[in-house]
Design a protein around this motif. Structure first.
Motif, mmCIF file in Angstrom:
data_model
loop_
_atom_site.group_PDB
_atom_site.id
_atom_site.type_symbol
_atom_site.label_atom_id
_atom_site.label_comp_id
_atom_site.label_asym_id
_atom_site.label_seq_id
_atom_site.Cartn_x
_atom_site.Cartn_y
_atom_site.Cartn_z
ATOM 1 N N LEU A 26 47.404 -17.314 42.605
ATOM 2 C CA LEU A 26 47.738 -16.895 43.974
ATOM 3 C C LEU A 26 46.533 -16.948 44.916
ATOM 4 C CD1 LEU A 26 50.050 -13.833 43.152
ATOM 5 C CD2 LEU A 26 50.763 -16.068 44.025
ATOM 6 N N GLY A 27 45.367 -17.304 44.380
ATOM 7 C CA GLY A 27 44.166 -17.360 45.218
ATOM 8 C C GLY A 27 43.720 -15.964 45.648
ATOM 9 N N LEU A 28 43.880 -14.975 44.763
ATOM 10 C CA LEU A 28 43.460 -13.603 45.066
ATOM 11 C C LEU A 28 42.205 -13.274 44.250
ATOM 12 C CD1 LEU A 28 46.989 -11.869 44.917
ATOM 13 C CD2 LEU A 28 45.829 -12.772 46.923
ATOM 14 N N VAL A 29 41.604 -12.134 44.537
ATOM 15 C CA VAL A 29 40.382 -11.722 43.828
ATOM 16 C C VAL A 29 40.755 -10.774 42.688
ATOM 17 C CG1 VAL A 29 38.214 -10.435 44.060
ATOM 18 C CG2 VAL A 29 38.964 -11.945 45.895
ATOM 19 N N TYR A 30 40.233 -11.056 41.492
ATOM 20 C CA TYR A 30 40.533 -10.212 40.335
ATOM 21 C C TYR A 30 39.465 -9.136 40.159
ATOM 22 C CZ TYR A 30 40.655 -8.864 35.417
ATOM 23 O OH TYR A 30 40.668 -8.131 34.264
ATOM 24 N N ILE A 31 39.891 -7.891 39.979
ATOM 25 C CA ILE A 31 38.941 -6.807 39.695
ATOM 26 C C ILE A 31 39.355 -6.070 38.428
ATOM 27 C CG2 ILE A 31 37.865 -4.667 40.539
ATOM 28 C CD1 ILE A 31 38.246 -5.772 43.361
ATOM 29 N N ASP A 32 38.478 -6.123 37.423
ATOM 30 C CA ASP A 32 38.712 -5.519 36.112
ATOM 31 C C ASP A 32 38.072 -4.126 36.120
ATOM 32 O OD1 ASP A 32 38.591 -4.762 33.461
ATOM 33 O OD2 ASP A 32 37.740 -6.645 32.726
ATOM 34 N N THR A 33 38.887 -3.087 36.332
ATOM 35 C CA THR A 33 38.293 -1.739 36.455
ATOM 36 C C THR A 33 37.813 -1.196 35.112
ATOM 37 O OG1 THR A 33 40.407 -0.569 36.231
ATOM 38 C CG2 THR A 33 39.730 -1.178 38.467
ATOM 39 N N GLY A 34 38.423 -1.658 34.007
ATOM 40 C CA GLY A 34 37.958 -1.255 32.677
ATOM 41 C C GLY A 34 36.513 -1.701 32.480
ATOM 42 N N ALA A 35 36.186 -2.890 33.010
ATOM 43 C CA ALA A 35 34.824 -3.414 32.890
ATOM 44 C C ALA A 35 33.838 -2.535 33.654
ATOM 45 C CB ALA A 35 34.765 -4.855 33.393
ATOM 46 N N MET A 36 34.308 -1.900 34.729
ATOM 47 C CA MET A 36 33.418 -1.007 35.495
ATOM 48 C C MET A 36 33.100 0.245 34.667
ATOM 49 S SD MET A 36 35.286 -1.428 39.204
ATOM 50 C CE MET A 36 34.083 -0.566 40.207
ATOM 51 N N TYR A 37 34.128 0.821 34.032
ATOM 52 C CA TYR A 37 33.893 1.983 33.155
ATOM 53 C C TYR A 37 32.985 1.580 31.988
ATOM 54 C CZ TYR A 37 37.296 4.815 35.661
ATOM 55 O OH TYR A 37 37.936 5.541 36.634
ATOM 56 N N ARG A 38 33.199 0.377 31.484
ATOM 57 C CA ARG A 38 32.388 -0.094 30.352
ATOM 58 C C ARG A 38 30.931 -0.320 30.771
ATOM 59 N NH1 ARG A 38 34.910 -2.434 25.814
ATOM 60 N NH2 ARG A 38 37.167 -2.154 25.832
ATOM 61 N N ALA A 39 30.716 -0.902 31.964
ATOM 62 C CA ALA A 39 29.343 -1.190 32.413
ATOM 63 C C ALA A 39 28.545 0.112 32.548
ATOM 64 C CB ALA A 39 29.378 -1.945 33.741
ATOM 65 N N LEU A 40 29.205 1.130 33.079
ATOM 66 C CA LEU A 40 28.523 2.416 33.240
ATOM 67 C C LEU A 40 28.210 3.029 31.866
ATOM 68 C CD1 LEU A 40 27.765 3.842 35.811
ATOM 69 C CD2 LEU A 40 29.862 5.198 35.630
ATOM 70 N N THR A 41 29.140 2.858 30.927
ATOM 71 C CA THR A 41 28.925 3.362 29.558
ATOM 72 C C THR A 41 27.746 2.637 28.919
ATOM 73 O OG1 THR A 41 31.294 3.768 29.372
ATOM 74 C CG2 THR A 41 30.054 3.681 27.305
ATOM 75 N N TRP A 42 27.693 1.322 29.122
ATOM 76 C CA TRP A 42 26.587 0.518 28.581
ATOM 77 C C TRP A 42 25.254 1.035 29.121
ATOM 78 C CZ3 TRP A 42 23.036 -2.290 31.427
ATOM 79 C CH2 TRP A 42 22.134 -3.038 30.671
ATOM 80 N N LYS A 43 25.211 1.315 30.427
ATOM 81 C CA LYS A 43 23.956 1.772 31.036
ATOM 82 C C LYS A 43 23.546 3.135 30.456
ATOM 83 C CE LYS A 43 21.687 2.641 35.463
ATOM 84 N NZ LYS A 43 21.851 2.686 36.921
ATOM 85 N N ALA A 44 24.512 4.034 30.309
ATOM 86 C CA ALA A 44 24.213 5.367 29.767
ATOM 87 C C ALA A 44 23.685 5.262 28.335
ATOM 88 C CB ALA A 44 25.459 6.241 29.814
ATOM 89 N N LEU A 45 24.294 4.370 27.544
ATOM 90 C CA LEU A 45 23.844 4.185 26.151
ATOM 91 C C LEU A 45 22.455 3.562 26.119
ATOM 92 C CD1 LEU A 45 27.152 2.844 24.528
ATOM 93 C CD2 LEU A 45 26.038 5.017 24.003
ATOM 94 N N THR A 46 22.224 2.582 26.988
ATOM 95 C CA THR A 46 20.930 1.893 27.026
ATOM 96 C C THR A 46 19.814 2.867 27.411
ATOM 97 O OG1 THR A 46 22.060 -0.124 27.641
ATOM 98 C CG2 THR A 46 19.707 -0.095 28.043
ATOM 99 N N LEU A 47 20.131 3.765 28.344
ATOM 100 C CA LEU A 47 19.119 4.740 28.787
ATOM 101 C C LEU A 47 19.075 5.972 27.879
ATOM 102 C CD1 LEU A 47 19.727 4.670 32.672
ATOM 103 C CD2 LEU A 47 17.888 3.544 31.399
ATOM 104 N N LYS A 48 19.941 5.960 26.855
ATOM 105 C CA LYS A 48 20.044 7.084 25.898
ATOM 106 C C LYS A 48 20.302 8.408 26.613
ATOM 107 C CE LYS A 48 17.378 5.180 22.041
ATOM 108 N NZ LYS A 48 17.621 3.784 22.329
ATOM 109 N N LEU A 49 21.191 8.398 27.592
ATOM 110 C CA LEU A 49 21.502 9.612 28.344
ATOM 111 C C LEU A 49 22.523 10.453 27.582
ATOM 112 C CD1 LEU A 49 21.936 8.086 31.932
ATOM 113 C CD2 LEU A 49 19.946 9.273 31.004
#
Ligand code: DC
Length: 223
Positions: A26-49
């Motif tokens: 359809l020529g629309l923009v895809y946004i994967d919100t699960g990936a946003m929750y995952r990216a934040l989780t990755w950062k927290a794990l990487t920083l050992k928070l």
């Protein structure tokens, strides 16, 4: 303004693949919100928070999550503060801890705000757990994809085996059942079918067939 499409459903129902295909057609923009929750989780794990609500909510307010289309037509890339974390966010450790992070109201509030901002100009296909109910309650197109636990586990297992991961089907089934429970029973914005959503059982359908159902519905109503 082009209308937004909300696609929700449990883990492994085929949401991301379908949403990406629908956006492409359809020529629309895809946004994967699960990936946003995952990216934040990755950062927290990487920083050992520590995984407390206060720490993770502050992290959410101080993190830049962005998406980029792959020029070769492959899956979208996701960046956390400029670092490409597309592969890392699919690691089992991230998958495990993302359920904890996504149960916190203050974290959800911040990510919901970002998701609403991203959809504010319209023309977005957004997938997740609470898009039709909480993030975009006014979206004119809402779909809820389901499939049996066995089928969802089989698909996820195949996906991981194709990537070279050595996991058993039983492990995947346990993981998906646990995530279903966490997603459905959390207090804030649990996984739920919006009243006005069209439910599609994808157990017996191919990705193409599901995407076509959504595209047809959209095209019937949008000129
Ligand atoms: O769709 P996924 O498996 O990549 O999502 C990762 C986790 O994020 C999942 O366990 C539930 C959570 N999630 C959420 O709570 N709300 C959303 N809108 C999207 C995902």
């Amino acid at each position: 303004m082009r209308p937004n499409i909300a696609i929700d459903g449990p883990a492994g129902a085929g949401k991301s693949t379908v949403a990406r295909l629908v956006a492409q057609k359809l020529g629309l923009v895809y946004i994967d919100t699960g990936a946003m929750y995952r990216a934040l989780t990755w950062k927290a794990l990487t920083l050992k928070l520590p995984f407390t609500e206060e720490v993770l909510a502050t992290l959410a307010q101080n993190t830049l999550i962005t998406f980029a289309q792959d020029c070769q037509g492959g899956p979208q890339k996701i960046f956390c503060d400029g670092t490409d974390v597309t592969q890392e966010i699919r690691e089992p450790l991230v998958t495990h801890w993302v359920s904890v992070l996504s149960s916190y109201g203050e974290v959800r509030q911040e990510l919901t705000r970002l998701q609403q901002k991203a959809a504010s100009s319209g023309g977005v296909v957004m997938d997740g757990r609470d898009i039709g109910t909480t993030v975009l309650p006014d979206a004119p197109f809402k779909f809820f994809l389901t499939a049996s636990l066995e089928e969802r586990s089989r698909r996820r297992h195949q996906e991981l085996v194709n990537k070279g991961n050595q996991v058993t089907l039983a492990e995947i089934e346990r993981d998906i059942a646990a995530r279903d429970l966490a997603d459905q029973s959390r207090e804030i914005a649990p996984l739920a079918v919006a009243e006005d959503a069209i439910v599609i059982d994808t157990t017996e359908l191919s990705i193409e067939e599901v995407a076509s159902l959504i595209v047809e519905k959209y095209q019937q109503e949008v000129q």
